[in-house]
Design an enzyme around this catalytic site. Structure first.
Site, short mmCIF file in Angstrom:
data_model
loop_
_atom_site.label_atom_id
_atom_site.label_comp_id
_atom_site.label_asym_id
_atom_site.label_seq_id
_atom_site.Cartn_x
_atom_site.Cartn_y
_atom_site.Cartn_z
N ALA A 13 0.83 -1.21 0.00
CA ALA A 13 0.00 0.00 0.00
C ALA A 13 0.86 1.26 0.00
O ALA A 13 0.52 2.26 0.63
CB ALA A 13 -0.95 -0.04 1.20
N ARG A 40 -2.75 0.31 10.04
CA ARG A 40 -2.91 0.83 8.68
C ARG A 40 -4.34 0.68 8.20
O ARG A 40 -4.88 1.54 7.50
CB ARG A 40 -1.94 0.14 7.74
CG ARG A 40 -0.55 0.69 7.93
CD ARG A 40 0.43 0.06 6.98
NE ARG A 40 1.74 0.64 7.15
CZ ARG A 40 2.53 0.39 8.20
NH1 ARG A 40 2.13 -0.40 9.17
NH2 ARG A 40 3.72 0.96 8.30
N ASN A 109 10.96 -2.65 -8.86
CA ASN A 109 12.33 -2.63 -9.41
C ASN A 109 13.01 -3.96 -9.15
O ASN A 109 12.69 -4.65 -8.18
CB ASN A 109 13.17 -1.58 -8.67
CG ASN A 109 12.97 -0.17 -9.18
OD1 ASN A 109 12.49 0.03 -10.29
ND2 ASN A 109 13.34 0.80 -8.36
N ALA A 135 4.58 8.67 -8.59
CA ALA A 135 3.70 8.96 -7.46
C ALA A 135 4.52 8.96 -6.19
O ALA A 135 5.52 8.25 -6.08
CB ALA A 135 2.61 7.89 -7.36
N ARG A 137 4.08 9.50 -1.65
CA ARG A 137 3.17 9.49 -0.52
C ARG A 137 3.30 10.79 0.25
O ARG A 137 4.41 11.17 0.61
CB ARG A 137 3.61 8.29 0.34
CG ARG A 137 2.83 7.97 1.53
CD ARG A 137 3.47 6.72 2.15
NE ARG A 137 2.89 6.42 3.43
CZ ARG A 137 3.27 6.97 4.57
NH1 ARG A 137 4.24 7.85 4.59
NH2 ARG A 137 2.68 6.64 5.70
N LYS A 190 15.87 -1.56 -17.95
CA LYS A 190 15.56 -0.85 -16.69
C LYS A 190 16.60 -1.21 -15.61
O LYS A 190 17.02 -0.37 -14.84
CB LYS A 190 14.15 -1.19 -16.23
CG LYS A 190 13.75 -0.48 -14.96
CD LYS A 190 12.27 -0.39 -14.77
CE LYS A 190 11.89 0.10 -13.37
NZ LYS A 190 12.53 1.35 -12.95
N ASN A 194 18.72 1.32 -13.32
CA ASN A 194 18.67 1.28 -11.85
C ASN A 194 20.02 0.92 -11.24
O ASN A 194 20.35 1.38 -10.14
CB ASN A 194 17.61 0.28 -11.36
CG ASN A 194 16.19 0.75 -11.60
OD1 ASN A 194 15.35 0.02 -12.10
ND2 ASN A 194 15.90 1.99 -11.27
N ASN A 208 18.88 12.57 -8.71
CA ASN A 208 19.35 11.84 -9.90
C ASN A 208 20.19 12.74 -10.81
O ASN A 208 21.23 12.33 -11.32
CB ASN A 208 18.16 11.28 -10.69
CG ASN A 208 17.39 10.25 -9.89
OD1 ASN A 208 17.84 9.83 -8.83
ND2 ASN A 208 16.24 9.83 -10.39
N SER A 261 14.67 5.74 -5.54
CA SER A 261 14.09 4.94 -4.46
C SER A 261 15.16 4.46 -3.48
O SER A 261 14.94 4.42 -2.27
CB SER A 261 13.33 3.75 -5.05
OG SER A 261 14.14 3.08 -5.99
O1 KPL Z 1 13.41 3.71 -11.03
C1 KPL Z 1 14.00 4.62 -10.49
C2 KPL Z 1 14.11 4.55 -9.02
O2 KPL Z 1 14.30 5.56 -8.36
O3 KPL Z 1 13.97 3.43 -8.50
C3 KPL Z 1 14.65 5.72 -11.30
C4 KPL Z 1 14.44 5.43 -12.77
C5 KPL Z 1 16.11 5.80 -11.00
C6 KPL Z 1 14.01 7.06 -11.07
O4 KPL Z 1 14.32 7.64 -9.86
#
Ligand code: KPL
Length: 310
Positions: A13, A40, A109, A135, A137, A190, A194, A208, A261
């Site tokens: 969530a 929650r 990811n 998005a 939070r 991807k 990452n 970034n 992230s």
């Molecule tokens: O996927 C991403 C993450 O932060 O996990 C990127 C592409 C680096 C974007 O911030």
């Protein structure tokens, strides 16, 4: 909505889980958001669902929440929006509520989780999604849809591609969602992005785009991309190293103001996804006898950070 439409269980969530829950509910899908604990669940109920801020509007969408131990509708279709490290524990708790051959769609990811899910739930159809929806939070069950993107769903096995097509069709809502035939190639691309941006921003605690200002950034990206590409080729995914370098720098520019992230996880002293990003690369490379010393260095450096707060 016809009687055959599935109930979509959403595991995780966080911002992306709440985003999908809101848009699916608004499109009159049946949605159950699986929440970790009763605190929650109360927050979700007190909020009357999920508050979604988008451009100028903020609106609440009633979402039905459920605890993992209180599921009453067998899980046939599930969007897995947890982070990779939490996925197996979360799914283990749900195992007895899964219907036969459940459709599990990974929206996260990293790589290597699909194989672990299949060990736990051998008859599952595990699909992968890549989303560029942005998005975050703002508070519990209050999220901001910061930037619009699209979501691609595909299967790693050719024979499972029809499930990806059905799932993309069944998920129709205001968010653009489509089936993608070569999702594996997209996932590897991807992964390359990452594997550079996430650990470097986490180690430097920067946005970034700030990576582009580092004096040796071209050399660092080239070394990491070169190692990654040797592995990708051994796995049957063909990219040119120049293409990878170009895409990585493009994402740094496009998401210049964002914190990755992994940067956020390290800042908040949380477990990161490093095992499923650079850790996955190093492990896979071993199978092919390929050396990935630069990825191994990043992996070790993030692990060291994690150990200081675990
Ligand atoms: O996927 C991403 C993450 O932060 O996990 C990127 C592409 C680096 C974007 O911030």
């Amino acid at each position: 909505m016809t009687a055959e439409q599935p109930t979509w269980h959403i595991l995780g969530a966080g911002a992306i889980g709440c985003l999908f829950a809101s848009y699916l509910q608004r499109a009159q899908h049946r949605v159950e958001l699986i929440v970790r604990d009763s605190v929650r669940l109360s927050q979700l109920q007190e909020n009357s669902g999920v508050l979604l801020e988008c451009a100028e509007t903020t609106a609440s969408t009633p979402i039905s929440g459920v605890l993992p131990t209180k599921i009453t509708t067998a899980i046939t279709h599930c969007l897995i929006c947890t982070k990779a490290p939490q996925t197996i524990a979360a799914l283990s708790a749900l195992k007895k509520y899964l219907a036969p051959k459940p459709i599990l769609i990974l929206v996260q990811n990293g790589m290597g989780i699909r194989e672990r899910i299949l060990q736990l739930i051998p008859d599952a159809i595990v699909l992968n999604a890549i989303t560029t929806e942005g998005a975050y939070r703002r508070a519990a069950f209050h999220i901001v849809h910061a930037s619009t993107g699209n979501t691609l769903i595909g299967a790693m096995e050719l024979a499972e591609q029809p499930y990806a097509q059905d799932a993309a069709a069944a998920l129709q809502c205001e968010l653009p969602i489509a089936a993608q035939e070569n999702i594996a190639q997209q996932l590897w691309l991807k992964l390359s992005i990452n594997s550079v941006i996430n650990p470097l921003t986490a180690l430097r605690q920067c946005r970034n785009g700030e990576l582009l200002k580092l004096a040796n950034i071209d050399e660092v990206i080239a070394l990491l991309s070169h190692e990654f590409n040797a592995l990708a080729q051994a796995e049957g995914y063909i990219f040119s190293t120049e293409f990878l370098i170009g895409r990585i720098k493009q994402v740094m520019r496009d998401t210049a103001a964002n914190y990755s992230s992994m940067q956020q996880d390290i800042r908040a002293k949380r477990h990161t996804e490093i095992d499923y990003i650079n850790g996955f690369i190093v492990q896979r490379a071993l199978r092919h006898n390929i050396a990935c010393p630069e990825h191994a260095k990043l992996f070790d450096a993030i692990k060291q950070k994690e150990h200081t707060f675990m």
